[in-house]
Design an enzyme around this catalytic site. Structure first.
Site, PDB file in Angstrom:
ATOM      1  N   HIS A  98       0.848  -1.197   0.000  1.00 19.00           N
ATOM      2  CA  HIS A  98       0.000   0.000   0.000  1.00 19.00           C
ATOM      3  C   HIS A  98       0.883   1.246   0.000  1.00 19.00           C
ATOM      4  CE1 HIS A  98      -2.970   2.972   1.030  1.00 19.00           C
ATOM      5  NE2 HIS A  98      -3.901   2.091   0.711  1.00 19.00           N
ATOM      6  N   GLU A 170      -3.739   1.860  -7.381  1.00 24.03           N
ATOM      7  CA  GLU A 170      -4.147   2.960  -6.513  1.00 24.03           C
ATOM      8  C   GLU A 170      -3.210   4.146  -6.758  1.00 24.03           C
ATOM      9  OE1 GLU A 170      -6.552   1.659  -2.817  1.00 24.03           O
ATOM     10  OE2 GLU A 170      -4.447   1.580  -2.310  1.00 24.03           O
TER      11      GLU A 170
HETATM   12  P1  13P Z   1      -9.778   6.167  -0.095  1.00 25.47           P
HETATM   13  O1  13P Z   1     -10.912   5.340  -0.645  1.00 25.47           O
HETATM   14  O2  13P Z   1     -10.077   6.754   1.240  1.00 25.47           O
HETATM   15  O3  13P Z   1      -9.286   7.145  -1.108  1.00 25.47           O
HETATM   16  O4  13P Z   1      -8.561   5.152   0.165  1.00 25.47           O
HETATM   17  C1  13P Z   1      -8.175   4.300  -0.838  1.00 25.47           C
HETATM   18  C2  13P Z   1      -7.219   3.323  -0.287  1.00 25.47           C
HETATM   19  O5  13P Z   1      -6.119   3.668   0.079  1.00 25.47           O
HETATM   20  C3  13P Z   1      -7.658   1.933  -0.186  1.00 25.47           C
HETATM   21  O6  13P Z   1      -6.602   1.080   0.108  1.00 25.47           O
END
Ligand code: 13P
Length: 254
Positions: A98, A170
């Site tokens: 992450h 992400e």
């Molecule tokens: P948000 O949905 O709060 O932007 O976070 C995304 C995230 O980091 C999921 O792992």
């Protein structure tokens, strides 16, 4: 392809609050949801045991993920949690790589690669996160950045294991900002990722999953989650609110 919605609770909620939210979400989900959509929650390590007990006792339609795992198997590594310990708790998934851990806790591709190997050894499904910072988006080097993250993170992974991994795009600039990636951004990167992975693996289109995360909410989930190329979402903030989380699940057209 069965879609998957993963709620990443991050550093929020104690185990009692976690049980409450789990039960609320479970109650509001459509009755036959698990036949069509995989629902996964990723609470803090301290909540995994209690949530797992509730899930197995009440036969809930939700699976659990850890938010991280140690790169080490066992030994003198204070504070770490191993893949074997997670497997014994019947945890099905684990997030790794992450961006919050990469940037705030200095995790590099080599560490993430070791974590990936520990999970695959225990048959826990890795949720492998990757994505570029704003600078690489702005100077148009994001695909090179992503390619490097994937090449390094996947070093030495057997071709037949590659389909076990969930790839979660992400973009860092979209996480927690309310600035969701555009449909074009998502399609471009997931398509690029799929091509890269299929060149590294005995690619199985029925098994491999590619998902998106970053400011997913009930306002944008329908458009994102019904794209053919998107196999699910990794949801942060909105997963802490049962109404929003279930709305996101329900926005998938079956
Ligand atoms: P948000 O949905 O709060 O932007 O976070 C995304 C995230 O980091 C999921 O792992």
């Amino acid at each position: 392809m069965k879609k998957i919605i993963i709620g990443n609770w991050k550093l929020n909620l104690d185990h009692l609050q976690g049980i409450q939210l789990l039960q609320k979400i479970n109650y509001s989900l459509p009755k036959d949801v698990e036949e069509n959509i995989d629902i996964v929650l990723a609470p803090s390590h301290t909540s995994l045991r209690s949530l797992q007990t509730v899930i197995s006792t009440d036969k809930l339609k939700i699976k659990l993920s850890s938010q991280d795992v140690s790169m080490y198997k066992e030994g003198a590594y204070t504070g770490e949690v191993s893949s074997t310990q997670l497997e014994k708790l019947d945890i099905s998934y684990s997030i790794i790589g992450h961006s919050e851990r990469r940037t705030l806790l200095n995790e590099n591709d080599e560490i993430i690669n070791q974590k990936l190997k520990r999970l695959l050894e225990q048959r826990i499904t890795p949720i492998f996160c990757f994505g570029e910072p704003i600078e690489n988006r702005e100077n148009n080097t994001y695909l090179e950045f992503i390619q490097e993250q994937l090449n390094e993170g996947l070093k030495g992974i057997r071709k037949d294991n590659m389909n076990e991994i969930i790839f979660a795009y992400e973009p860092i600039w979209a996480i927690g900002t309310g600035q969701v990636a555009t449909i074009e951004n998502i399609i471009e990167v997931l398509d690029f990722t799929k091509n890269l992975i299929s060149s590294k693996s005995f690619y199985n289109q029925e098994k491999s999953r590619f998902i998106y995360g970053g400011s997913v909410s009930p306002d944008n989930s329908e458009e994102i989650l019904n794209l053919n190329i998107v196999d699910g979402a990794l949801v942060g903030g909105a997963s802490l609110d049962s109404d929003k989380f279930v709305k996101i699940v329900n926005s998938i057209k079956l």
